[in-house]
Design an enzyme around this catalytic site. Sequence first.
Site, PDB file in Angstrom:
ATOM      1  N   ASP A 313       0.837  -1.190   0.000  1.00 38.60           N
ATOM      2  CA  ASP A 313       0.000   0.000   0.000  1.00 38.60           C
ATOM      3  C   ASP A 313       0.874   1.243   0.000  1.00 38.60           C
ATOM      4  OD1 ASP A 313      -2.564  -0.977  -0.122  1.00 38.60           O
ATOM      5  OD2 ASP A 313      -2.686  -1.324   2.026  1.00 38.60           O
ATOM      6  N   THR A 387     -19.764  17.528  -0.759  1.00 35.97           N
ATOM      7  CA  THR A 387     -19.243  18.798  -1.298  1.00 35.97           C
ATOM      8  C   THR A 387     -17.768  18.693  -1.659  1.00 35.97           C
ATOM      9  OG1 THR A 387     -18.640  19.629   0.905  1.00 35.97           O
ATOM     10  CG2 THR A 387     -20.893  20.067   0.118  1.00 35.97           C
ATOM     11  N   MET A 389     -15.269  19.783  -0.115  1.00 35.20           N
ATOM     12  CA  MET A 389     -14.544  21.019   0.191  1.00 35.20           C
ATOM     13  C   MET A 389     -14.953  21.496   1.571  1.00 35.20           C
ATOM     14  SD  MET A 389     -16.472  23.729  -2.334  1.00 35.20           S
ATOM     15  CE  MET A 389     -18.248  24.005  -2.229  1.00 35.20           C
TER      16      MET A 389
END
Length: 692
Positions: A313, A387, A389
């Site tokens: 990973d 959103t 943000m």
Amino acid sequence: MTRKTFTLFDPTLAVPAIAESFRKLNPAVQWRNPVMFVVYIGSILTTILWVQALGGQGEAPTGFILAVALWLWFTVLFANFAEALAEGRSKAQAASLRGLKKETWAKKLYEPHINAKWQMIPATDLRKGDVILVAAQEFIPADGEVIEGVASVDESAITGESAPVIRESGGDFSSVTGGTRVLSDWIIARVTVNPGETFVDRMIAMVENAKRQKTPNEIALTILLVALTIVFLAVTVTLLPYSLFSVDVAQSGTPVSITVLIALLVCLIPTTIAGLLSAIGVAGMSRMMQANVIATSGRAVEAAGDVDVLLLDKTGTITLGNRQASTFLPADGITEAELADAAQLASLADETPEGRSIVVLAKQRFKLRERDIHALDAHFVHFTAQTRMSGVNLGERQIRKGAAEAIKAFVEAEGGHFPKSVSGKVDDVARRGSTPLVVAESAGGKVRVLGVIELKDIVKGGIKERFAELRQMGIKTVMVTGDNRVTAAAIAAEAGVDDFLAEATPEAKLKLIRQYQTEGRLVAMTGDGTNDAPALAQADVAVAMNTGTQAAKEAGNMVDLDSNPTKLIEVVETGKQMLMTRGSLTTFSIANDIAKYFAIIPAAFVSTYPQLSALNVMGLASPSSAILSAVIFNALIIVFLIPLALKGVKYRPLGAATLLRQNLAVYGLGGIVAPFLGIKLIDVLIAAAGLA
């Protein structure tokens, strides 16, 4: 979990191992090791011959037969001791694990919610599917999955880490382990195991090696050793009639004795590696345990040594995991200070590592500090998955920061325009392997894009050198990340991995593993989430994180108690070390037989063929001294090699060809030289003591 380091002659291990060595003289136990079983039978036969010699029917001097018999028994006991000592280390580790099991009570809920009625029952009465409530300062009575609530949990008893961890319903951090303690708040969990099947129970069973099976390489080596033993046994059996025939024809000399033939056989067959083979396998699992990794079988440890593809990973393994703000890139007509000011205002309530790093960078670059939020009448807008943000509202002024697509949608919704120059900066940041955050503001009906913040995913120091070492060993490294291909390619180049899988999904990881396996490669990977379970189940070496879900831990064949993704590299190195140890000791065992041939064969048949005295190149005192010296050396060398078998050959990140050359130079040449010196020294001591 507190880990204890055991020394070879620690009395807590050595004394029980000595007693266990005698218990292992049971024929049913000895039969499991065919080569040492031949030595065991030889010990019994020479003991019978000694008893006959006491009655005046000896074929050789009574003292000589007794000495050979005793040292053959010592050879068997030393091999038993090596195995018992390795098992003793595991049993000691298992004993410390048993201390984690506590008699606890559980609040069994009739319905899966906080206000449901509950009944206090012993933890041993819990069954899979039961629902329990655990409050602050209470021990978790059984392994389970959190289905409601969130709590801080002390897992130091399992992992050895004092820092508490958060366990909550949903996601990859919902698994809880019996024996750990809730420090704050409460959780409701569904029990996932029945009594005797808990994680601690499985750890104890794994460590005790109760079901330890021989690995494929170990089986193959055992077959080779058995084949060599059969060949030498057939040769030795035919030597007696040849000796009798030669004496009869020549009418001189004496035939070789049964005692000498048994001594010859024991010195010819590969007793050294046969006596240490089991100890090497057990010690490999024990070293995994010392690294805080529980291996479900010796097969998993050995497979780790054969791995040639590592899936790693990106976040937390190759990179530090916490992206840091590194640069402010203002839009045309905007100063860097303006961008930094707006970015800091939008990040004051952002408690993520990224948000805090933006605040710190603005302070360092432009001395922006001690902002009076109350005077500004600030209302913070927190990040949501919808959103994408976050930001702050300062009266009519709205400042937003977030992904380029999200800010573009915000700007266009406010009637503004997203500049192409800013799109170019976003692309440049992504190509460098960093994450771009765009900052925009809306005030008085005017919308402006202020610029881009570059969040850099910091590659761990020294990781590139580690990957170079793995490459030398012929291991391919593949970075797995959810980033887009551009970002993934940049980080892969910086980290020095051989390949990468971008925008990784569970299906994509599973497909990649199967692709490598169809090419004949062995694949190792780590994982902690339920979505990692299919790939973990498919991988040849699958290290599940202890903090991960129950599904991940059940799919893997190893569990890392420290939940450190970089441990995968250490696991592979430990597996390689076990294979190197087995190969080195096999080389030494076969090589040291050469010296024993020069010592024992001329001595065994010099009475039949006097001309063989010319082969006494070591100048041994007498035939009986030569035979006894070889038998004694054959026994003692097992003792001297026990520390190496348990500790393992020092790991070196070198290619197979280089390792083979070094192995032959050190253990091949050393295996030839050491017996010449050792047998001669023992012969000198025997002659000086007048024993032969």
